[in-house]
Enzyme design. Structure first.
Site, PDB file in Angstrom:
ATOM      1  N   CYS A   1       0.843  -1.197   0.000  1.00 38.31           N
ATOM      2  CA  CYS A   1       0.000   0.000   0.000  1.00 38.31           C
ATOM      3  C   CYS A   1       0.880   1.249   0.000  1.00 38.31           C
ATOM      4  O   CYS A   1       1.369   1.669   1.048  1.00 38.31           O
ATOM      5  CB  CYS A   1      -0.917  -0.025   1.223  1.00 38.31           C
ATOM      6  SG  CYS A   1      -1.930   1.449   1.371  1.00 38.31           S
TER       7      CYS A   1
ATOM      8  N   CYS B   1      -0.406   4.150   2.086  1.00 31.81           N
ATOM      9  CA  CYS B   1      -0.229   3.997   3.537  1.00 31.81           C
ATOM     10  C   CYS B   1       1.228   4.208   3.940  1.00 31.81           C
ATOM     11  O   CYS B   1       1.506   4.840   4.954  1.00 31.81           O
ATOM     12  CB  CYS B   1      -0.605   2.584   4.005  1.00 31.81           C
ATOM     13  SG  CYS B   1      -2.091   1.894   3.303  1.00 31.81           S
ATOM     14  N   ASP B   2       2.170   3.639   3.198  1.00 30.28           N
ATOM     15  CA  ASP B   2       3.554   3.536   3.671  1.00 30.28           C
ATOM     16  C   ASP B   2       4.553   4.386   2.894  1.00 30.28           C
ATOM     17  O   ASP B   2       5.707   4.506   3.319  1.00 30.28           O
ATOM     18  CB  ASP B   2       4.018   2.056   3.581  1.00 30.28           C
ATOM     19  CG  ASP B   2       3.150   1.151   4.432  1.00 30.28           C
ATOM     20  OD1 ASP B   2       2.666   1.620   5.476  1.00 30.28           O
ATOM     21  OD2 ASP B   2       2.953  -0.011   4.058  1.00 30.28           O
TER      22      ASP B   2
END
Ligand code: NAP
Length: 304
Positions: A130, A133-134
């Site tokens: 992701c 997200c990261d």
């Protein structure tokens, strides 16, 4: 007899439970693997409102505590069958059959894996499924994205905004992504596409250090020293329990309206298992709240 049985204990399921239990509906969450779902294996989140940084596990524990404090029951078991038609629904695990007046489906989705040694070990230590997200943890670093679809293209473009260099590793010589995204990828100087290329080996002891990439036309092997590998080769919705029983879209995600209602009365879906454009903890939580509200409306005969 439960008012609501929630299948899946990720952020969608727990948020739904917080709302239904708080509304004094008799609520049960059933989770097969570990509470928190994909969130629980996310090392740090910086995009969940209210937390500058929080580990997925910590947020999962907080959601668990909040739902149970309001009276939700939780059960660790694998649901093997669902009988969703009729006023009384049946949720069947290997050990027991639970009856419910309504059901919220929150089984999530699983990222497709490359299936290479070290892949699982280095998740959260350089390997991610992701980018949204990261990605921010890899500012000014060299990273690679695997895949040639819309997700891979969007991930590469997103990462190119702040990473030093982004390789796009794709197994064919043209992208599956829509033309506009594919053109943007090849015209972004920070992105280096590696066509006809497959990740052969993931290298790193405690964190990702490099990958070996094989050109599948020439068999030539190259080594990329990278800190981040974003695997974007598709998601698999966890729809095994409802396939053939409920309306799914062409990719297997559960179709809902904006109130999280499926085509079956009294059955709602929330989170990554449903058709949507942004799969994040915050959108899963939002879905869960809406699904809970809709279930309450359904149970009290106030449904629109
Ligand atoms: P996808 O379209 O299924 O693309 C997956 C990509 O990964 C493909 O390029 C595929 O290669 C490659 N791949 C699959 N298995 C692989 C493996 N084992 N090793 C190496 N490469 C592998 O998945 P997605 O990009 O996640 O998109 C899913 C759906 O959501 C798509 O329909 C997409 O259009 C949609 N979506 C839309 C948007 C948007 O509209 N903004 C954004 C994201 C996703 P091949 O091409 O060779 O098969």
């Amino acid at each position: 007899m439960y008012d609501v049985v929630i299948v899946g204990g990720g952020p969608a399921g727990f948020t739904a439970a917080i709302y239904t239990a708080r509304a004094k509906l008799k609520t049960l969450i059933i989770e097969r693997a570990y509470f928190g779902g994909q969130m629980a294996i996310t090392d740090q989140m910086e995009n969940y409102p209210g937390f500058e940084a929080v580990s997925g596990m910590e947020l999962a524990n907080k959601m668990y505590g909040q739902a149970t404090k309001f009276g939700a029951e939780v059960e660790m078991a694998e649901v093997v069958e669902l009988d969703l038609y009729g006023d009384i629904k049946k949720v069947i695990t290997r050990e027991k059959t639970y009856e419910a007046k309504s059901v919220i489906l929150a089984m999530g989705a699983s990222p497709r894996k490359l299936g290479l040694p070290n892949e699982e070990k280095l998740v959260g230590a350089g390997i991610s499924y992701c980018a949204t997200c990261d990605g921010a943890f890899f500012r000014d670093k060299d990273v690679a994205v695997v895949g040639g679809g819309d997700t891979a293209a969007e991930d590469a473009l997103y990462l190119a905004r702040f990473c030093r260099k982004v390789y796009l590793i794709h197994r064919r010589d043209e992208m599956r992504a829509t033309k506009i995204l594919a053109d943007l990828v090849v015209n972004t100087p920070k992105i280096t596409p590696l066509w006809n290329s497959e990740v052969e080996e993931i290298i790193g002891e405690n964190s990702l250090e490099a990958v070996k990439v094989r050109n599948n036309k020439t068999n030539e092997i190259s080594k990329l020293d990278i800190s981040g590998l974003f695997i974007a080769i598709g998601y698999i919705p966890n729809n095994e329990l409802v396939k053939g029983k409920i309306d799914l879209n062409e990719w297997g995600y559960i179709k809902t309206d904006e109130n999280m209602r499926t085509n079956i009365p009294g059955v709602f879906a929330a989170g990554d298992v449903r058709e949507k454009t942004l799969r994040q903890v915050v959108t899963a939580a939002s879905d869960g709240a809406i699904a809970a509200h809709s279930a309450e409306q359904y149970l009290t005969g106030r449904e629109l």
